[in-house]
Design a protein around this motif. Structure first.
Motif, PDB file in Angstrom:
ATOM      1  N   GLU A 177      14.706   5.332   2.631  1.00  9.45           N
ATOM      2  CA  GLU A 177      14.609   3.898   2.912  1.00  9.45           C
ATOM      3  C   GLU A 177      13.164   3.464   2.694  1.00  9.45           C
ATOM      4  N   PRO A 178      12.811   3.041   1.473  1.00 10.73           N
ATOM      5  CA  PRO A 178      11.435   2.620   1.201  1.00 10.73           C
ATOM      6  C   PRO A 178      11.001   1.488   2.130  1.00 10.73           C
ATOM      7  N   VAL A 179       9.725   1.520   2.507  1.00  5.69           N
ATOM      8  CA  VAL A 179       9.167   0.524   3.425  1.00  5.69           C
ATOM      9  C   VAL A 179       8.012  -0.198   2.740  1.00  5.69           C
ATOM     10  N   PRO A 180       7.694  -1.414   3.189  1.00  6.70           N
ATOM     11  CA  PRO A 180       6.515  -2.091   2.639  1.00  6.70           C
ATOM     12  C   PRO A 180       5.247  -1.428   3.164  1.00  6.70           C
ATOM     13  N   VAL A 181       4.287  -1.234   2.261  1.00 12.86           N
ATOM     14  CA  VAL A 181       3.020  -0.606   2.644  1.00 12.86           C
ATOM     15  C   VAL A 181       1.839  -1.383   2.077  1.00 12.86           C
ATOM     16  N   ARG A 182       0.711  -1.203   2.721  1.00 17.39           N
ATOM     17  CA  ARG A 182      -0.555  -1.778   2.253  1.00 17.39           C
ATOM     18  C   ARG A 182      -1.557  -0.632   2.085  1.00 17.39           C
ATOM     19  N   CYS A 183      -2.164  -0.576   0.929  1.00 15.77           N
ATOM     20  CA  CYS A 183      -3.268   0.352   0.679  1.00 15.77           C
ATOM     21  C   CYS A 183      -4.563  -0.440   0.777  1.00 15.77           C
ATOM     22  N   VAL A 184      -5.547   0.137   1.407  1.00 12.23           N
ATOM     23  CA  VAL A 184      -6.858  -0.496   1.526  1.00 12.23           C
ATOM     24  C   VAL A 184      -7.879   0.483   0.942  1.00 12.23           C
ATOM     25  N   PHE A 201      -3.842   3.852   4.077  1.00 10.80           N
ATOM     26  CA  PHE A 201      -2.653   3.017   3.931  1.00 10.80           C
ATOM     27  C   PHE A 201      -1.929   2.909   5.259  1.00 10.80           C
ATOM     28  N   HIS A 202      -1.108   1.890   5.344  1.00  7.02           N
ATOM     29  CA  HIS A 202      -0.248   1.698   6.507  1.00  7.02           C
ATOM     30  C   HIS A 202       0.993   0.911   6.106  1.00  7.02           C
ATOM     31  N   GLN A 203       2.018   1.035   6.922  1.00  3.36           N
ATOM     32  CA  GLN A 203       3.192   0.207   6.733  1.00  3.36           C
ATOM     33  C   GLN A 203       2.821  -1.226   7.099  1.00  3.36           C
ATOM     34  N   ILE A 204       3.445  -2.162   6.424  1.00  2.00           N
ATOM     35  CA  ILE A 204       3.207  -3.568   6.756  1.00  2.00           C
ATOM     36  C   ILE A 204       4.156  -3.934   7.882  1.00  2.00           C
ATOM     37  N   ARG A 205       3.563  -4.344   9.005  1.00  2.00           N
ATOM     38  CA  ARG A 205       4.336  -4.714  10.192  1.00  2.00           C
ATOM     39  C   ARG A 205       3.907  -6.099  10.635  1.00  2.00           C
ATOM     40  N   SER A 206       4.846  -6.859  11.098  1.00  2.00           N
ATOM     41  CA  SER A 206       4.536  -8.197  11.593  1.00  2.00           C
ATOM     42  C   SER A 206       3.613  -8.106  12.805  1.00  2.00           C
ATOM     43  N   GLY A 207       2.531  -8.878  12.779  1.00  2.00           N
ATOM     44  CA  GLY A 207       1.610  -8.944  13.904  1.00  2.00           C
ATOM     45  C   GLY A 207       0.593  -7.816  13.966  1.00  2.00           C
ATOM     46  N   GLU A 208       0.615  -6.897  13.013  1.00  2.00           N
ATOM     47  CA  GLU A 208      -0.338  -5.795  13.004  1.00  2.00           C
ATOM     48  C   GLU A 208      -1.086  -5.811  11.678  1.00  2.00           C
ATOM     49  N   TYR A 221     -16.053  -9.387   3.712  1.00  2.00           N
ATOM     50  CA  TYR A 221     -16.646  -8.059   3.587  1.00  2.00           C
ATOM     51  C   TYR A 221     -17.697  -8.136   2.484  1.00  2.00           C
ATOM     52  N   GLN A 222     -18.941  -8.257   2.876  1.00  2.00           N
ATOM     53  CA  GLN A 222     -20.003  -8.517   1.912  1.00  2.00           C
ATOM     54  C   GLN A 222     -20.692  -7.252   1.418  1.00  2.00           C
ATOM     55  N   VAL A 223     -20.594  -6.171   2.165  1.00  2.00           N
ATOM     56  CA  VAL A 223     -21.249  -4.938   1.767  1.00  2.00           C
ATOM     57  C   VAL A 223     -20.326  -4.099   0.881  1.00  2.00           C
ATOM     58  N   ASP A 224     -19.045  -4.101   1.190  1.00  2.00           N
ATOM     59  CA  ASP A 224     -18.075  -3.266   0.477  1.00  2.00           C
ATOM     60  C   ASP A 224     -17.424  -3.993  -0.685  1.00  2.00           C
ATOM     61  N   MET A 225     -17.018  -3.207  -1.676  1.00  2.00           N
ATOM     62  CA  MET A 225     -16.056  -3.664  -2.670  1.00  2.00           C
ATOM     63  C   MET A 225     -14.713  -3.302  -2.047  1.00  2.00           C
ATOM     64  N   LEU A 226     -13.844  -4.274  -1.861  1.00  2.00           N
ATOM     65  CA  LEU A 226     -12.622  -4.046  -1.106  1.00  2.00           C
ATOM     66  C   LEU A 226     -11.404  -4.520  -1.886  1.00  2.00           C
ATOM     67  N   VAL A 227     -10.376  -3.659  -1.916  1.00  2.00           N
ATOM     68  CA  VAL A 227      -9.108  -3.985  -2.567  1.00  2.00           C
ATOM     69  C   VAL A 227      -7.994  -3.705  -1.566  1.00  2.00           C
ATOM     70  N   ALA A 228      -7.077  -4.655  -1.417  1.00  2.00           N
ATOM     71  CA  ALA A 228      -5.884  -4.476  -0.591  1.00  2.00           C
ATOM     72  C   ALA A 228      -4.672  -4.669  -1.502  1.00  2.00           C
ATOM     73  N   ILE A 229      -3.792  -3.677  -1.510  1.00  2.00           N
ATOM     74  CA  ILE A 229      -2.617  -3.720  -2.365  1.00  2.00           C
ATOM     75  C   ILE A 229      -1.380  -3.596  -1.485  1.00  2.00           C
ATOM     76  N   ASP A 230      -0.528  -4.592  -1.541  1.00  2.00           N
ATOM     77  CA  ASP A 230       0.735  -4.578  -0.803  1.00  2.00           C
ATOM     78  C   ASP A 230       1.870  -4.270  -1.764  1.00  2.00           C
ATOM     79  N   ARG A 231       2.777  -3.399  -1.344  1.00  2.00           N
ATOM     80  CA  ARG A 231       3.959  -3.090  -2.149  1.00  2.00           C
ATOM     81  C   ARG A 231       5.174  -3.234  -1.250  1.00  2.00           C
ATOM     82  N   HIS A 232       6.036  -4.155  -1.624  1.00  2.00           N
ATOM     83  CA  HIS A 232       7.298  -4.366  -0.921  1.00  2.00           C
ATOM     84  C   HIS A 232       8.423  -3.844  -1.806  1.00  2.00           C
ATOM     85  N   PRO A 233       9.258  -2.953  -1.309  1.00  2.00           N
ATOM     86  CA  PRO A 233      10.352  -2.422  -2.141  1.00  2.00           C
ATOM     87  C   PRO A 233      11.357  -3.508  -2.496  1.00  2.00           C
TER      88      PRO A 233
END
Length: 182
Positions: A134-141, A153-160, A170-182
């Motif tokens: 059962e694939p779940v939505p995840v976010r990679c940071v 990475f973490h699962q995408i959960r409402s309110g978290e 985020y001014q010091v880091d190069m930051l990428v957030a990738i969300d994947r919803h099945p």
């Protein structure tokens, strides 16, 4: 559905390389990193983690709920982000110099390469997620700066949330957030 967000620092760093020669921008994935992905994922009380990371937090209890309580993590998302975090420079041939004050130092060009490596890891993780019963939505940071580059990475959960999605804060880091919803 795939959503990729990045702050201006990451967008500026990644764009010129892709335009110059997209094939040269793909980093080599080390055997150790391939092994990490090959071990797959596991669940712990609803938390999804790299199987290789089970037991890596010596001070944390093995159950997710006990670890959250003892380590002070707010929720399952915080648990996943901490347990799933690893330094990309540990899996790449980049020199990490140590300054006189003891701080690590990574060259800007190597930070970009590590950011790209994180994108490759995210792609591999998404393959693992799709293979779940059962694939779940995840976010990679993925973040890179002059001292380290981290993938988590973490699962995408409402309110978290782990990261403020106003990424340009985020001014010091190069930051990428990738969300994947099945």
């Amino acid at each position: 559905m795939l959503t990729i967000r990045m702050n201006e620092a990451a967008a500026s760093a990644l764009q010129p390389l892709a335009l110059a020669d997209p094939t040269s921008a793909v980093p080599v994935v080390s055997q150790a990193l391939r092994d990490k992905l090959a071990q797959g994922l596991t669940y712990n009380e609803g938390a999804l983690t790299f199987a290789e990371h089970v037991g890596q937090w010596v001070a944390a209890p093995t159950s997710a709920s006990a670890a959250i309580a003892e380590m002070g993590w707010q929720d399952l998302t915080g648990y996943e982000c901490n347990v799933n975090a690893f330094h990309l420079e540990d899996y790449a041939p980049v020199p990490v110099a140590i300054n006189d004050d003891g701080r690590p130092q990574i060259r800007y060009e190597d930070q970009i390469m590590l950011l790209r490596l994180g994108l490759v890891v995210a792609d591999g993780l998404f393959d693992l997620i799709q293979a779940l019963p059962e694939p779940v939505p995840v976010r990679c940071v993925i973040n890179a700066n002059d001292t380290a580059a981290t993938f988590r990475f973490h699962q995408i959960r409402s309110g978290e949330d782990w990261v403020n999605l106003e990424l340009d804060r985020y001014q010091v880091d190069m930051l990428v957030a990738i969300d994947r919803h099945p």
